[in-house]
Design an enzyme around this catalytic site. Structure first.
Site, short mmCIF file in Angstrom:
data_model
loop_
_atom_site.label_atom_id
_atom_site.label_comp_id
_atom_site.label_asym_id
_atom_site.label_seq_id
_atom_site.Cartn_x
_atom_site.Cartn_y
_atom_site.Cartn_z
N HIS A 82 0.84 -1.19 0.00
CA HIS A 82 0.00 0.00 0.00
C HIS A 82 0.88 1.24 0.00
O HIS A 82 1.86 1.32 0.74
CB HIS A 82 -0.90 0.01 1.25
CG HIS A 82 -1.75 1.24 1.34
ND1 HIS A 82 -2.92 1.37 0.65
CD2 HIS A 82 -1.58 2.39 2.03
CE1 HIS A 82 -3.44 2.56 0.91
NE2 HIS A 82 -2.66 3.20 1.75
N ASP A 161 -15.06 2.44 8.33
CA ASP A 161 -14.06 3.44 7.94
C ASP A 161 -14.61 4.35 6.86
O ASP A 161 -14.42 5.56 6.89
CB ASP A 161 -12.78 2.77 7.44
CG ASP A 161 -11.87 3.79 6.77
OD1 ASP A 161 -11.42 4.71 7.48
OD2 ASP A 161 -11.65 3.71 5.55
N ARG A 168 -14.97 12.61 8.75
CA ARG A 168 -13.71 13.29 9.10
C ARG A 168 -13.40 14.39 8.10
O ARG A 168 -12.90 15.45 8.45
CB ARG A 168 -12.56 12.28 9.13
CG ARG A 168 -12.56 11.41 10.38
CD ARG A 168 -11.59 10.24 10.24
NE ARG A 168 -10.24 10.67 9.95
CZ ARG A 168 -9.36 9.95 9.24
NH1 ARG A 168 -9.69 8.76 8.76
NH2 ARG A 168 -8.16 10.40 9.03
N SER A 183 -7.57 3.95 9.74
CA SER A 183 -8.37 3.96 8.51
C SER A 183 -7.68 3.10 7.43
O SER A 183 -8.29 2.21 6.84
CB SER A 183 -8.52 5.42 8.05
OG SER A 183 -8.95 5.50 6.73
N LYS A 187 -8.63 -1.30 6.19
CA LYS A 187 -8.88 -1.78 4.83
C LYS A 187 -7.83 -2.81 4.41
O LYS A 187 -8.16 -3.82 3.77
CB LYS A 187 -8.89 -0.60 3.86
CG LYS A 187 -10.12 0.28 4.03
CD LYS A 187 -10.06 1.56 3.23
CE LYS A 187 -9.15 2.60 3.82
NZ LYS A 187 -9.46 3.97 3.61
N1 URA Z 1 -6.21 7.34 3.37
C1 URA Z 1 -7.13 6.63 4.04
O1 URA Z 1 -7.58 5.59 3.58
N2 URA Z 1 -7.54 7.10 5.23
C2 URA Z 1 -7.08 8.24 5.79
O2 URA Z 1 -7.50 8.59 6.86
C3 URA Z 1 -6.12 8.97 5.07
C4 URA Z 1 -5.69 8.49 3.85
#
Ligand code: URA
Length: 435
Positions: A82, A161, A168, A183, A187
């Site tokens: 990632h 999320d 957010r 967050s 994932k």
């Molecule tokens: N990318 C994400 O998936 N979440 C965040 O909070 C910031 C960047």
């Protein structure tokens, strides 16, 4: 349990339990907890900060709020990668076939681009015929057949999320290390791989502008991964200037292909090599980074990584001739414009964020989720930081199809280029490796 008490506890800086965080996330996803209470909680968490333990538990609750991918039908150690997002970041397009060529199965879920950063799925879709939205069956089937598949998000991954991230975004609670780390990792953990490699970008074109905060984010994510039983490594890499030369979808695919053939830009290959080495270690194909780097070089020079790329593209419906004849297969913009140096000297800086926005204005990216992108357009840098340049020489070439946004893009790009009389030190691309 009452949401009121959970907010009050966080407000008063008291530690929250797993059950309390679970009550919050599940209730918010189900709609029994309203936005105003979730927003109050977020602000309390932002100001008071979450402990490491709370961050790990929040990640778990968000991961558990949706589907968790089961990749157990694929034999071998599955290693995911990632990137926190950057300009000209096409590393996944090189790494997926390169790592698969080493015998590590790659089952990767990727996203689309938004704002000044691009997304792997948009880039791959610039290959005619390439299908980037696979069913779970095809996704796993392709990995079993060729060792590699990349798809857009399938299923209902971490809905807790997704809903919280949107909240957010409108409550000024994005830029908090614990909230970002939980967050991203919720994932990644739900995506089902056994091990995780994180490329945490730092600099003007990245989420994290300062090394200290990028390091904090990387360490938090590594701790979450490891404490969830998934060995995780993070590489901290520079994003003060675009990565490689190309920014824009088809242009980046072309550069990724050149790199797989051993003909890519030096900075871009050196990052791919480092990330591949870490993935080889995680996948237990290399004992250490040096062995991993040598392995990456061998897979590129033997042509095995490039061959795997063609196989992967074909398996997802794309035209595999793109490997041998990218100039014929990939879409091309109709117009080009040179952006020239205003004076002689050395390139002192190339503001990655402005260059990313300039490419977006040409149509290479989206300012809103609904925008359509033009796969052919973008920017190809002719110079990178530290290189000498003469007045009137091209620093970048814009590839465009429409005049809309062009003037603003030119202004941004020109403003992003800084030339100094003295040669600046070469920027350090790999800053740290965190295990
Ligand atoms: N990318 C994400 O998936 N979440 C965040 O909070 C910031 C960047």
């Amino acid at each position: 349990m009452r949401m009121y008490d959970i907010i009050r506890k966080k407000r008063d800086n008291k530690a929250l339990s797993y059950d309390e965080l679970k009550f919050f996330i599940d209730g918010y996803v189900e709609g029994t907890i309203p936005d105003y209470q979730a927003a109050a909680f977020l602000m309390a968490a932002f100001i008071r900060e979450m402990s490491k333990q709370e961050t790990v538990m929040l990640t778990r609750c968000m991961m558990e709020s949706g589907e968790q991918m089961d990749l157990s039908a694929i034999p071998g150690i599955k290693v995911d990668k990632h990137s926190t997002g950057g300009v000209g970041d096409k590393t996944s397009i090189v790494l997926a076939p390169l790592v698969a060529a080493a015998g590590i199965p790659v089952a990767k879920m990727s996203g689309r681009g938004l704002g000044h950063t691009g997304g792997t799925i948009d880039k791959l879709e610039s290959i005619p015929g390439f299908k980037a939205e696979l069913s779970m069956e095809d996704f796993i089937g392709n990995v079993k057949r060729t060792g590699v598949a990349i798809t857009g998000q399938t299923g209902n991954i971490a809905p807790g999320d997704k809903k919280l991230y949107a909240l957010r975004d409108v409550t000024a609670t994005i830029d908090n290390i614990s909230l970002i780390a939980s967050s991203i990792m919720s994932k990644k953990l739900a995506a089902g791989a056994d091990r995780i490699l994180l490329d945490v970008k730092v600099g003007s074109g990245a989420f994290m502008k300062e090394e200290k905060e990028a390091l904090d984010l990387a360490e938090t994510m590594v701790a979450i991964g490891n404490s969830s039983g998934k060995r995780t490594i993070a590489v901290l890499s520079d994003m003060n200037q675009p990565l490689g030369m190309a920014i824009g979808n088809a242009l980046e695919v072309r550069e990724a292909i050149d790199t797989l053939k051993g003909e890519g830009p030096e900075d871009f290959y050196s990052l791919c090599r480092e990330l591949a080495a870490a993935m080889f270690m995680l996948g237990e194909k290399a004992a250490n980074m040096e062995e991993g780097r040598e392995m990456a070089d061998r897979l590129v020079s033997s042509g095995k990584a490039a061959e795997k790329f063609a196989e992967f593209v074909e398996c997802q419906g794309g035209n595999p001739d793109v490997l041998e004849h990218p100039e014929k297969v990939l879409p091309k913009a109709e117009e080009q414009m040179l952006i020239k140096a205003q004076k002689s000297g050395y390139i002192a800086s190339l503001d990655a964020e402005s260059i990313g926005i300039a490419a977006m204005l040409l149509g290479a990216g989206r300012s809103k989720k609904e925008d359509r992108i033009d796969p052919a357009v973008g920017i190809v840098m002719q110079k990178k930081c530290g290189m000498p340049v003469k007045e009137g020489e091209a620093v970048a070439i814009m590839h465009y199809n429409k005049e809309d946004g062009l003037e603003q893009a030119v202004r941004l790009l020109e403003g992003a280029i800084n030339v100094s009389e003295e040669q600046p030190p070469k920027p350090e691309l790999i800053k740290r490796i965190i295990e």
